[in-house]
Design a protein around this motif. Structure first.
Motif, PDB file in Angstrom:
ATOM      1  N   GLY A  38      67.110  82.061 -15.398  1.00  0.00           N
ATOM      2  CA  GLY A  38      67.929  80.938 -15.850  1.00  0.00           C
ATOM      3  C   GLY A  38      67.895  80.808 -17.362  1.00  0.00           C
ATOM      4  O   GLY A  38      68.896  80.437 -17.990  1.00  0.00           O
ATOM      5  N   THR A  39      66.747  81.136 -17.942  1.00  0.00           N
ATOM      6  CA  THR A  39      66.623  81.067 -19.402  1.00  0.00           C
ATOM      7  C   THR A  39      67.526  82.107 -20.063  1.00  0.00           C
ATOM      8  O   THR A  39      68.241  81.803 -21.027  1.00  0.00           O
ATOM      9  CB  THR A  39      65.155  81.299 -19.816  1.00  0.00           C
ATOM     10  N   ASP A  75      73.999  73.447 -17.247  1.00  0.00           N
ATOM     11  CA  ASP A  75      72.711  73.978 -16.805  1.00  0.00           C
ATOM     12  C   ASP A  75      72.545  73.559 -15.345  1.00  0.00           C
ATOM     13  O   ASP A  75      72.114  72.448 -15.033  1.00  0.00           O
ATOM     14  CB  ASP A  75      71.572  73.441 -17.677  1.00  0.00           C
ATOM     15  N   ALA A 110      70.616  75.041 -13.149  1.00  0.00           N
ATOM     16  CA  ALA A 110      69.413  75.697 -12.627  1.00  0.00           C
ATOM     17  C   ALA A 110      68.874  74.972 -11.400  1.00  0.00           C
ATOM     18  O   ALA A 110      68.302  75.589 -10.503  1.00  0.00           O
ATOM     19  CB  ALA A 110      68.334  75.769 -13.706  1.00  0.00           C
ATOM     20  N   GLN A 111      69.066  73.638 -11.358  1.00  0.00           N
ATOM     21  CA  GLN A 111      68.512  72.859 -10.251  1.00  0.00           C
ATOM     22  C   GLN A 111      69.586  72.424  -9.250  1.00  0.00           C
ATOM     23  O   GLN A 111      69.252  71.859  -8.209  1.00  0.00           O
ATOM     24  CB  GLN A 111      67.786  71.617 -10.804  1.00  0.00           C
ATOM     25  N   SER A 159      69.486  79.404 -11.940  1.00  0.00           N
ATOM     26  CA  SER A 159      68.217  80.126 -11.888  1.00  0.00           C
ATOM     27  C   SER A 159      67.856  80.413 -10.446  1.00  0.00           C
ATOM     28  O   SER A 159      68.100  79.595  -9.559  1.00  0.00           O
ATOM     29  CB  SER A 159      67.129  79.257 -12.530  1.00  0.00           C
ATOM     30  N   LYS A 205      63.525  77.094  -6.980  1.00  0.00           N
ATOM     31  CA  LYS A 205      64.853  76.469  -7.088  1.00  0.00           C
ATOM     32  C   LYS A 205      65.527  76.476  -5.716  1.00  0.00           C
ATOM     33  O   LYS A 205      65.105  77.214  -4.816  1.00  0.00           O
ATOM     34  CB  LYS A 205      65.710  77.238  -8.095  1.00  0.00           C
TER      35      LYS A 205
HETATM   36  C1  LIG Z   1      64.255  76.339 -14.088  1.00  0.00           C
HETATM   37  C2  LIG Z   1      65.123  75.825 -15.144  1.00  0.00           C
HETATM   38  C3  LIG Z   1      65.586  76.637 -16.197  1.00  0.00           C
HETATM   39  C4  LIG Z   1      65.086  78.021 -16.448  1.00  0.00           C
HETATM   40  O1  LIG Z   1      65.199  78.902 -15.394  1.00  0.00           O
HETATM   41  P1  LIG Z   1      64.224  80.183 -15.321  1.00  0.00           P
HETATM   42  O2  LIG Z   1      64.853  81.018 -14.251  1.00  0.00           O
HETATM   43  O3  LIG Z   1      62.866  79.698 -14.971  1.00  0.00           O
HETATM   44  O4  LIG Z   1      64.249  80.859 -16.650  1.00  0.00           O
HETATM   45  C5  LIG Z   1      66.482  76.083 -17.100  1.00  0.00           C
HETATM   46  N1  LIG Z   1      66.887  74.799 -16.995  1.00  0.00           N
HETATM   47  C6  LIG Z   1      66.453  73.998 -16.022  1.00  0.00           C
HETATM   48  C7  LIG Z   1      66.966  72.594 -15.957  1.00  0.00           C
HETATM   49  C8  LIG Z   1      65.540  74.469 -15.073  1.00  0.00           C
HETATM   50  O5  LIG Z   1      65.097  73.645 -14.109  1.00  0.00           O
END
Ligand SMILES: *Cc1c(COP(=O)(O)O)cnc(C)c1O
Length: 370
Positions: free
Chosen positions: A58-59, A162, A164-165, A186, A191
């Motif tokens: 995700g990063t 973003d 990711a969640q 991510s 997740k």
């Molecule tokens: C987990 C997360 C990331 C980063 O994801 P990774 O796969 O761990 O690099 C970025 N933003 C949010 C809000 C996250 O919860």
């Protein structure tokens, strides 16, 4: 009891996972094997956008989204201080400046009203160049995209989601991952759609951004990886992770519904005991976390620990107070809502396979703290 039980899911789909891994071992294309495009196509369709690019995390997804917008020193990205460090870290990594904007106290997401004020103030100072916004769908609930896009359009800024969640969640009937010109998710194991290692995906509707992202993923490749037209990264998703995620997608939709049921049971049981998460009527949360508030948080967390009930605190320190961002010169009090939420929030066990019995135990334990 586990905070997130990944084994329950594994028991259910272990055969499918082994079959998928076996196929990769047979064909041996560990880098950019056929599972990458298969997963990209499947997730693009699920999210409802034309393009998906599998990436290393995700990063990396966030970093690549900014690289695709040619972010450089002097540029400003507006974002929330109440998120995982990665959201703002990538801004700094590229030499640009994150400008934090406080959150709404009920959804914990970026406050669009404060966003407009922050963009105006940064503009009026004149030394830095406002370029974009990273909105975060915290704990699985989408941010207020209509309002955020209104502010973005008024000031000529791009928006990155973003997600990711929030993968699996939706906003006004549209899936998370489709709510901005670029969205990042991510596949970190915890997740909603988690792999067995790091992984991520970038989604876009824009063919030009897609072309840039594909190039950035492999060191800024032009016609091939030994012809380089820009600075990129090694941002590829592993074939093995894609294979595992394809197996997990077979149950993902159902798991999102199961999370919904877990959240509803919590809401019934915890009413009046803690401040419950508020999901806006037009949102479906992916319930990455079930986070509640209580002024006496530390005591409750300790009492639950004594009863063998794990909790987590997302996030104990808002980003503006992290040492890593000391360069920004913030002080306690700068973002009062984020600071108060950080002192009162805690997250309860949340995963699709959490049993009603375990939830009763958790609710009873919280009640005894009252
Ligand atoms: C987990 C997360 C990331 C980063 O994801 P990774 O796969 O761990 O690099 C970025 N933003 C949010 C809000 C996250 O919860």
């Amino acid at each position: 009891m586990q905070f997130i039980d990944l084994n329950a899911q594994q028991k259910r789909i272990r055969k499918e996972i082994e079959k998928r891994i076996g196929k990769v071992l047979d064909h041996g294309r560990y880098i950019m094997g056929p599972e990458i495009a298969e997963l990209e196509n499947q997730l693009a369709e699920y999210v409802g956008v034309p393009f998906a690019v599998g990436v290393g995390s995700g990063t990396d997804a966030l970093c690549m989204a900014l690289l695709a917008h040619d972010i450089r020193p002097n540029d400003v990205i507006f974002t929330t201080p109440f998120t995982f460090i990665a959201t703002a870290e990538v801004v700094r990594l590229l030499g640009a400046t994150p400008v934090f904007v406080d959150i709404q106290s009920d959804t914990f997401n970026l406050d669009p009203t404060l966003l407009d004020a922050a963009v105006r103030e940064t503009r009026s100072r004149g030394n830095l160049n406002p370029r974009g916004i990273i909105a975060v769908d915290l704990f699985g609930q989408a941010a207020d995209y209509d309002d955020i896009h209104r502010v973005a359009r008024a000031h000529g800024l791009f928006v990155v989601e973003d997600a990711a969640q929030s993968f699996g969640g939706s906003y006004k009937g549209r899936m998370a991952g489709s709510l901005a010109s670029v969205a990042c998710t991510s596949f970190f194991p915890a997740k909603p759609l988690g792999g067995y290692g790091d992984g991520g995906m970038v989604f876009t509707e824009d063919p030009a951004l897609h072309e840039s992202l594909v190039s950035i993923r492999v060191h800024g490749a032009g016609t091939d990886k030994y012809h380089n037209i820009r600075i990129g990264i090694n941002g590829r998703l592993d074939t093995l992770q894609a294979a595992i995620l394809l197996a997990k997608m077979s149950v993902f939709k159902e798991e999102i519904e199961m999370r919904q049921m877990v959240a509803e049971r919590y809401a019934d049981g915890l009413k009046g005991l803690v401040t419950l998460p508020r999901i806006k009527a037009h949102n479906v949360s992916a319930w990455a976390q079930y986070s509640v508030l209580h002024p006496d948080r530390d005591r409750i967390v300790a009492a639950l620990r004594d009863e063998g009930i794990p909790t987590a605190i997302y996030y104990p320190i808002p980003l503006h107070l992290q040492e890593a961002f000391a360069c920004l010169g913030h002080r306690s009090g700068d973002f009062p809502i984020s600071e108060r939420i950080a002192s009162e929030i805690f997250s309860l066990p949340m995963h699709p396979y959490l049993s009603a019995g375990d939830q009763d135990r958790i609710v009873d334990a919280v009640r005894r703290c009252g």
